[in-house]
Enzyme design. Structure first.
Site, PDB file in Angstrom:
ATOM      1  CB  SER A 289      -0.878   0.023   1.255  1.00 54.06           C
ATOM      2  OG  SER A 289      -0.104   0.387   2.384  1.00 54.06           O
ATOM      3  CG  ASP A 290       1.688   5.817  -1.050  1.00 51.91           C
ATOM      4  OD1 ASP A 290       2.608   5.882  -0.201  1.00 51.91           O
ATOM      5  OD2 ASP A 290       1.645   6.578  -2.026  1.00 51.91           O
ATOM      6  CB  ALA A 291       2.855   6.288   3.610  1.00 54.27           C
TER       7      ALA A 291
END
Ligand code: NOJ
Length: 733
Positions: A289-291
């Site tokens: 995932s992104d942050a």
């Protein structure tokens, strides 16, 4: 990714058999260190304080330096961590020691980092480097970055960033290869080859991470993190191609984007993660995932709570959680209650272990002292490459009356604070770059032995120092102004509504032009800028972007004609911010903009861009002639005769575009389909041929079906997307 050996595959199967559910979930957990103590407000509040100016960036830096970082050793020891964001080799080794020597199964951690355009050898931002139209050069930059970072313990780059972006207001346009899917696909393949290609020797390769999957660059109105609505045909024809190309090249990982796509966040989007990526493209790596993104799906209003978010994300195909700990806290219950099948958990773990295995982390988990210090002094080869990449990325936008190149005996006034601020040459996302490696334009002119005096006069944010400006005007025969954006004005969370020169820089230029002395503008920016006044009044304009550590030397060599610029624009420069999004390959309307009233146009700004995609001048001139098309059963060979009609040798990117005249879906006015870069001596002519395989002349519909439709096609060839020769042919597939 190279196929693993039978022995390696068996080892993964055996590990999976031995793992507890907690250990499996641990493999899905990526963390950044938690920042603890040292200040009385929360970390988020601290960032807000810096953003709204309550504390300066320097104060923020000081506070952070004093804060303690908690790497969650206890969780690591229990097998609860899989990956850490870190660039400190000592820290990597310490954490790795716990994972390898103190956990029950000894599975190594994988360290990831944002290595976007170079590790220590920072090269031009991607938007600029793609404009070299040289895949070998792009590949070499990635190979150098892979070697340098691997020696620091980082074996996973959160790049290449291959988001197509057609809206220059979006700050992240700087991180990617621009607006065109064909060029972006060439770039994506080159980067994956550079990062992953040399995969026999662990010191030579890293895992790529394609991001941001997908359509993040189409965020509405160019505002970062914003929503995206898009027909699936557009998604497949324009935004997915670089991802598809890079998956074919073997990219090991993918990062999902923050945005929702047609109402479903990409973090938990079954269509993009499962149907397209895994089923259609056959992707066998893992997705991160992104942050904080899994948690943000609750804020999106797509997941009820953390339990729901964990379930939706893993089921959709999100393998690793960056930073929220939601998988760690929620998945066990979800599996026990049957909301997430154990097979899905096993599949995610297997994918992650395969990448770790392929990276040789099981055999070589640590970096040695020798490796840590291997690049203390940058090798000449890396510096030479950074210089070459910077030189070739420079785009000459205007050069009236041959003002450039300058002569060494001309007295120059170098103007503008950006000319001397070291770290500004690095551009966005260059955290591992060092100020001590950076060559500013001021330094570059000094190195070149130029006769110049320097006057900062104004920054992108300050008032103009009038006295200094008067002195600069009085002192020089020629005024060279370095204007543009700070590196922090592009990149993540750096959208701008009005993409003119920030601050008072335009006024500064007006003052310089009013003096009657010749003015050269060197632009230093991370996105296209709208510069109608500048392009009308300034006789010479050079787009220098943020070119990396060798920026100053490269710019000086172009200014004095030791290098003839040959870079091209990878994105359209609008003439007004209100034209955004603006891109050359837009679907054709029924009323293309013209001077006539009832056409697709604005009343107050022109319909045409300022500089089109693919544009870039040279110190010489090129003439195109004899466009010819030869058709065989499966290819069109399109050729022109290119002649260097000037006095110096130069490189030209011959670009092949296509338009499908009538199709079952409206097609772009032009689409880049191939290119060749050639260097010609003065007076030299050459036949340049670009092959267009017929199978690449089709397009996808909303059901992911690829259409090759017989009929008329216009083929264009030229040195940019606007000025081309053309010929219409009939093609049968
Ligand atoms: C957020 C950014 O969107 C992404 O590009 C980056 O890789 C991660 N943070 C990690 O730093």
């Amino acid at each position: 990714m190279r196929e693993l050996s039978a022995e390696q595959k068996n080892k993964i199967t055996s590990l999976l058999e031995q793992m507890t559910i907690e250990e499996k979930i641990g493999q899905l957990n990526q963390i950044s260190p938690s920042i603890v103590g040292g200040f009385d407000v929360s970390f988020e509040e601290l960032i807000e304080m810096m953003t709204d100016g309550r504390i300066s960036k320097e104060e923020f830096g000081r506070i952070m330096a004093g804060a303690r970082q908690d790497y969650h050793d206890d969780v690591n020891r229990a097998g609860g961590l899989s990956s850490v964001l870190s660039s400190d080799p000592e820290v990597c080794n310490q954490l790795q020691k716990i994972a390898v020597e103190e956990t029950r199964l000894g599975i190594p951690l994988i360290f990831g980092f944002d290595v976007i355009h170079g590790f220590r050898t920072v090269v031009p931002i991607a938007l600029a480097e793609a404009g070299t139209f040289e895949p070998e050069l792009m590949e070499k930059s990635a190979r150098i970055a892979a070697k340098e970072s691997r020696a620091s313990g980082i074996s996973w780059h959160f790049s290449p960033m291959v988001d197509i972006s057609r809206d220059a207001r979006w700050g992240r346009i700087s991180e990617g290869p621009g607006e065109d899917p064909y060029l972006a696909s060439v770039f994506a393949r080159a980067k994956v080859r550079g990062q992953q290609g040399d995969d026999r020797d662990p010191s030579g390769y890293v895992a790529s991470c394609l991001k941001h999957y997908v359509a993040y660059g189409a965020c509405e109105s160019g505002r970062d993190y914003n929503t995206v609505s898009m027909a699936k045909s557009m998604l497949h024809n324009a935004y997915l191609p670089p991802f598809k190309a890079a998956v074919e090249e073997g990219a090991a990982t993918v990062m999902a984007s923050f945005n929702d796509l047609n109402g479903v966040p990409c973090t938990m989007n079954e269509y993009t993660l499962r149907t397209v990526l895994r089923e259609k493209y056959g992707f066998d790596g893992f997705v991160v995932s992104d942050a904080n993104a899994i948690k943000e799906c609750i804020i999106h209003g797509y997941a009820q709570d953390e339990a729901d978010a964990a379930e939706k994300a893993l089921n959709a195909g999100m393998d690793m959680d960056m930073g929220t700990w939601i998988y760690s806290h929620q998945l066990k219950k979800a599996v026990e209650e049957g909301r997430v099948p154990m097979e899905r958990l096993d599949d995610a773990v297997r994918r992650i272990l395969q990448v770790k295995m392929w990276l040789s982390l099981f055999d070589k988990p640590y970096v040695t002292e020798e490796e840590i210090h291997r690049y203390d002094v940058l090798p000449q080869e890396h510096l030479d490459h950074a210089l070459e990449a910077a030189e070739k990325s420079i785009v000459l936008l205007k050069n009236e009356k041959g003002l450039l190149p300058l002569k060494k005996d001309q007295k120059i006034s170098l103007i503008g604070a950006l000319a001397a601020e070291k770290e500004e040459v690095l551009g966005s996302w260059a955290m591992s770059g060092r100020a001590s490696d950076c060559v500013t334009i001021q330094q570059g002119l000094m190195n070149a032995g130029a006769d110049f005096s320097y006057y900062p006069c104004c920054t992108p944010e300050s008032e103009i120092d009038e006295k200094e400006t008067d002195a600069a005007i009085a002192a020089g025969d020629i005024l060279v102004a370095v204007v543009g954006e700070y590196a922090s004005m592009s990149g993540e969370a750096s959208s701008r509504a009005d993409i003119i020169l920030p601050g008072k820089q335009r006024e500064l230029l007006e003052k310089l032009v009013a003096s009657g002395k010749p003015v050269v503008a060197l632009l230093m920016n991370g996105r296209p800028l709208a510069l109608p006044w500048e392009s009308e009044h300034i006789p010479a304009i050079v787009e220098c972007w943020h070119l990396g550590i060798q920026m100053g030397n490269a710019v000086a060599r172009v200014l004095f004609g030791e290098v003839n610029p040959g870079g091209k624009l990878t994105c359209t420069f609008p003439s007004a911010s209100g034209q955004c999004p603006m891109y050359y390959n837009a679907p054709k309307t029924g009323r293309p903009g013209s001077r006539s009233k009832f056409t697709s146009r604005y009343l107050d700004v022109p319909s045409a861009p300022l500089y089109p995609f693919g544009f870039g001048l040279s110190y010489t001139t090129f003439e195109y002639g004899d466009l010819a098309v030869e058709q065989t059963a499966d290819t069109l060979a399109v050729s022109v005769t290119l002649k260097n009609t000037g006095d110096v040798a130069g490189s030209e990117v011959v670009q092949l575009y296509m338009h499908d005249v009538a199709a079952s879906l409206v097609r772009p006015a032009k689409e880049l389909k191939g290119f060749r870069k050639v260097t010609l001596e003065p007076g030299e002519s050459r036949k340049v041929t670009v092959a267009l395989p017929k199978e690449q002349m089709g397009f996808y519909d909303d059901d992911m079906e690829y259409h090759l439709e017989d009929g008329a096609f216009i083929l264009y060839m030229g040195g940019n997307s606007r000025d081309c020769l053309s010929e219409t042919v009939t093609v049968k597939f």
